[in-house]
Design a protein around this motif. Structure first.
Motif, mmCIF file in Angstrom:
data_model
loop_
_atom_site.group_PDB
_atom_site.id
_atom_site.type_symbol
_atom_site.label_atom_id
_atom_site.label_comp_id
_atom_site.label_asym_id
_atom_site.label_seq_id
_atom_site.Cartn_x
_atom_site.Cartn_y
_atom_site.Cartn_z
ATOM 1 N N THR A 197 0.859 -1.183 0.000
ATOM 2 C CA THR A 197 0.000 0.000 0.000
ATOM 3 C C THR A 197 0.896 1.233 0.000
ATOM 4 O O THR A 197 1.810 1.334 0.810
ATOM 5 C CB THR A 197 -0.896 0.035 1.252
ATOM 6 O OG1 THR A 197 -1.721 -1.130 1.271
ATOM 7 C CG2 THR A 197 -1.787 1.267 1.250
ATOM 8 N N THR A 198 0.645 2.151 -0.922
ATOM 9 C CA THR A 198 1.492 3.345 -1.020
ATOM 10 C C THR A 198 0.674 4.604 -0.788
ATOM 11 O O THR A 198 -0.558 4.594 -0.876
ATOM 12 C CB THR A 198 2.170 3.435 -2.402
ATOM 13 O OG1 THR A 198 1.165 3.586 -3.412
ATOM 14 C CG2 THR A 198 2.986 2.186 -2.683
ATOM 15 N N TYR A 199 1.378 5.702 -0.519
ATOM 16 C CA TYR A 199 0.708 6.967 -0.240
ATOM 17 C C TYR A 199 1.287 8.090 -1.104
ATOM 18 O O TYR A 199 2.489 8.333 -1.110
ATOM 19 C CB TYR A 199 0.861 7.336 1.241
ATOM 20 C CG TYR A 199 0.244 6.332 2.184
ATOM 21 C CD1 TYR A 199 -1.136 6.292 2.391
ATOM 22 C CD2 TYR A 199 1.033 5.407 2.853
ATOM 23 C CE1 TYR A 199 -1.709 5.373 3.253
ATOM 24 C CE2 TYR A 199 0.470 4.484 3.725
ATOM 25 C CZ TYR A 199 -0.903 4.470 3.918
ATOM 26 O OH TYR A 199 -1.461 3.553 4.774
ATOM 27 N N CYS A 200 0.417 8.727 -1.846
ATOM 28 C CA CYS A 200 0.703 10.013 -2.499
ATOM 29 C C CYS A 200 1.936 10.041 -3.392
ATOM 30 O O CYS A 200 2.706 11.013 -3.357
ATOM 31 C CB CYS A 200 0.823 11.119 -1.445
ATOM 32 S SG CYS A 200 -0.616 11.271 -0.384
ATOM 33 N N ASP A 201 2.168 9.012 -4.173
ATOM 34 C CA ASP A 201 3.263 9.071 -5.138
ATOM 35 C C ASP A 201 2.967 8.122 -6.297
ATOM 36 O O ASP A 201 2.736 6.924 -6.092
ATOM 37 C CB ASP A 201 4.591 8.694 -4.485
ATOM 38 C CG ASP A 201 5.753 8.875 -5.454
ATOM 39 O OD1 ASP A 201 6.193 10.026 -5.638
ATOM 40 O OD2 ASP A 201 6.197 7.868 -6.035
ATOM 41 N N ARG A 202 3.005 8.643 -7.520
ATOM 42 C CA ARG A 202 2.652 7.838 -8.688
ATOM 43 C C ARG A 202 3.700 6.779 -9.000
ATOM 44 O O ARG A 202 3.386 5.714 -9.519
ATOM 45 C CB ARG A 202 2.423 8.737 -9.908
ATOM 46 C CG ARG A 202 3.617 9.574 -10.344
ATOM 47 C CD ARG A 202 3.190 10.620 -11.364
ATOM 48 N NE ARG A 202 4.299 11.458 -11.796
ATOM 49 C CZ ARG A 202 5.013 11.259 -12.905
ATOM 50 N NH1 ARG A 202 4.735 10.221 -13.686
ATOM 51 N NH2 ARG A 202 5.986 12.079 -13.245
ATOM 52 N N TYR A 203 4.963 7.051 -8.678
ATOM 53 C CA TYR A 203 6.013 6.072 -8.939
ATOM 54 C C TYR A 203 5.867 4.874 -8.000
ATOM 55 O O TYR A 203 5.978 3.717 -8.427
ATOM 56 C CB TYR A 203 7.396 6.705 -8.766
ATOM 57 C CG TYR A 203 7.694 7.813 -9.747
ATOM 58 C CD1 TYR A 203 7.973 7.527 -11.079
ATOM 59 C CD2 TYR A 203 7.687 9.143 -9.346
ATOM 60 C CE1 TYR A 203 8.249 8.539 -11.986
ATOM 61 C CE2 TYR A 203 7.955 10.167 -10.243
ATOM 62 C CZ TYR A 203 8.235 9.858 -11.567
ATOM 63 O OH TYR A 203 8.497 10.872 -12.464
ATOM 64 N N ALA A 208 3.644 -0.695 -6.717
ATOM 65 C CA ALA A 208 2.655 -1.485 -5.982
ATOM 66 C C ALA A 208 1.728 -2.230 -6.936
ATOM 67 O O ALA A 208 1.425 -3.411 -6.722
ATOM 68 C CB ALA A 208 1.849 -0.579 -5.060
ATOM 69 N N ALA A 209 1.274 -1.563 -7.993
ATOM 70 C CA ALA A 209 0.358 -2.184 -8.946
ATOM 71 C C ALA A 209 0.997 -3.385 -9.622
ATOM 72 O O ALA A 209 0.365 -4.434 -9.814
ATOM 73 C CB ALA A 209 -0.071 -1.153 -9.989
ATOM 74 N N LYS A 210 2.276 -3.256 -9.978
ATOM 75 C CA LYS A 210 2.982 -4.357 -10.623
ATOM 76 C C LYS A 210 3.228 -5.507 -9.653
ATOM 77 O O LYS A 210 3.149 -6.685 -10.032
ATOM 78 C CB LYS A 210 4.319 -3.855 -11.177
ATOM 79 C CG LYS A 210 5.104 -4.911 -11.938
ATOM 80 C CD LYS A 210 6.392 -4.321 -12.513
ATOM 81 C CE LYS A 210 7.186 -5.394 -13.274
ATOM 82 N NZ LYS A 210 8.453 -4.836 -13.841
ATOM 83 N N HIS A 211 3.508 -5.176 -8.406
ATOM 84 C CA HIS A 211 3.812 -6.208 -7.403
ATOM 85 C C HIS A 211 2.554 -6.951 -6.953
ATOM 86 O O HIS A 211 2.560 -8.180 -6.840
ATOM 87 C CB HIS A 211 4.480 -5.564 -6.190
ATOM 88 C CG HIS A 211 4.722 -6.510 -5.060
ATOM 89 N ND1 HIS A 211 5.886 -7.219 -4.926
ATOM 90 C CD2 HIS A 211 3.945 -6.883 -3.996
ATOM 91 C CE1 HIS A 211 5.834 -7.973 -3.845
ATOM 92 N NE2 HIS A 211 4.662 -7.781 -3.260
ATOM 93 N N ASN A 212 1.473 -6.214 -6.718
ATOM 94 C CA ASN A 212 0.289 -6.820 -6.107
ATOM 95 C C ASN A 212 -0.461 -7.764 -7.036
ATOM 96 O O ASN A 212 -0.905 -8.836 -6.627
ATOM 97 C CB ASN A 212 -0.663 -5.719 -5.616
ATOM 98 C CG ASN A 212 -0.077 -4.931 -4.452
ATOM 99 O OD1 ASN A 212 0.791 -5.413 -3.722
ATOM 100 N ND2 ASN A 212 -0.533 -3.697 -4.287
#
Length: 289
Positions: A197-203, A208-212
């Motif tokens: 889960t990430t906060y406030c950063d597009r990179y 996260a999207a690739k990992h999850n």
């Protein structure tokens, strides 16, 4: 004739001897610090501290070699008191006056302690739910001479924390996002089965999207990581600016505070001397430049 010790000088000397002997008694020596050889023998003792002789290079060493305060002429209690002041985040000037050491000595001692803590600040693995955030910190040249530029680039500081309170915080790059540096310093610790889960950063969101992918977890917010930029900013203000080349070491102390770990000077001292934590004064900051 009865000798008096009204200033307790003999008592303090004995306490220093017993403390140092006890601290180093259980230190595990895995190899010769000179040649990294595994074959060595006991070679007497000096002031109660076990010495060894390497069969491969014939040099001697002891249980205190390459520990935090190797070669220091100051006594052990003074070091432990200093570590307590570091934990309390007292100023260098306060430490110098309190312990009757020079301001220069206080500076190097602080960085020796922080460097030692940095060895132990990296978790084995970040598992289950992993929360990641970033903070951009302007480049700081505090203490530097002959600065050749007026520009202050942003330093990317990334913090990652698992739901079991394992955490890491590292500066990973300057000016721009650097995926390779992120992978080498942060991502390699994240378990393949973890959910990010990430906060406030597009990179970070892209990572996260690739990992999850298809992983599904019951995800909760982690307030400490969600507010990490503000917390770190307030924490660093206590030092009136931290030079960029020392930032990574300060982050190792910051981690102890943000995860609310119970810490004290005695346990930290024992932790710092169990491994090879010694660093020469002329090497401080060089690995971070």
């Amino acid at each position: 004739m009865i000798e008096t010790d009204s200033n307790f000088e003999q008592l303090n000397s004995l306490m220093t001897f017993l403390l140092k002997k006890d601290i180093y008694k259980n230190r595990i020596i895995e190899a010769c610090p000179n040649c990294n050889g595994k074959k060595y023998i006991r070679y007497g003792a000096y002031k109660g501290i076990q010495r060894y002789k390497c069969k491969e290079c014939s040099k001697t060493f002891s249980n205190s070699t390459n520990s935090l305060w190797s070669y220091s002429k100051k006594n052990s209690p003074k070091w432990i008191q200093f570590i307590e002041l570091v934990i309390e985040r007292k100023s260098l000037r306060f430490c110098a006056e309190k312990l009757e050491i020079s301001l220069v000595t206080a500076f190097y001692w602080r960085h020796k302690v922080l460097n030692g803590l940095n060895f132990d600040s990296i978790p084995e693995k970040l598992t289950n739910n992993v929360f990641i955030s970033k903070k951009l910190i302007p480049e700081n040249f505090k203490g530097s001479r002959n600065i050749m530029t007026d520009k202050r680039h942003n330093i990317w500081v990334i913090a990652a924390k698992s739901s079991n309170d394992s955490m890491i915080a590292k500066p990973i790059s300057k000016i721009h996002w650097n995926l390779n540096s992120f992978n080498k310093k942060i991502y390699y610790l994240i378990d393949k089965k973890a959910y990010i889960t990430t906060y406030c950063d597009r990179y970070l969101s892209a990572v996260a999207a690739k990992h999850n992918k298809k992983r599904e977890y019951q995800v909760f917010d982690d307030k400490r990581i969600k507010t990490f930029p503000n917390i770190l900013n307030l924490w660093l203000k206590k030092y009136h600016g931290v030079a960029t080349k020392y930032l990574e070491n300060y982050l190792s102390l910051f981690i102890l505070f943000i995860i609310n770990r119970k810490i004290d000077s005695i346990s930290i001292s024992n932790q710092l001397i169990t491994g090879n934590r010694y660093i020469r004064t002329n090497e401080i900051g060089l690995t971070l430049e």
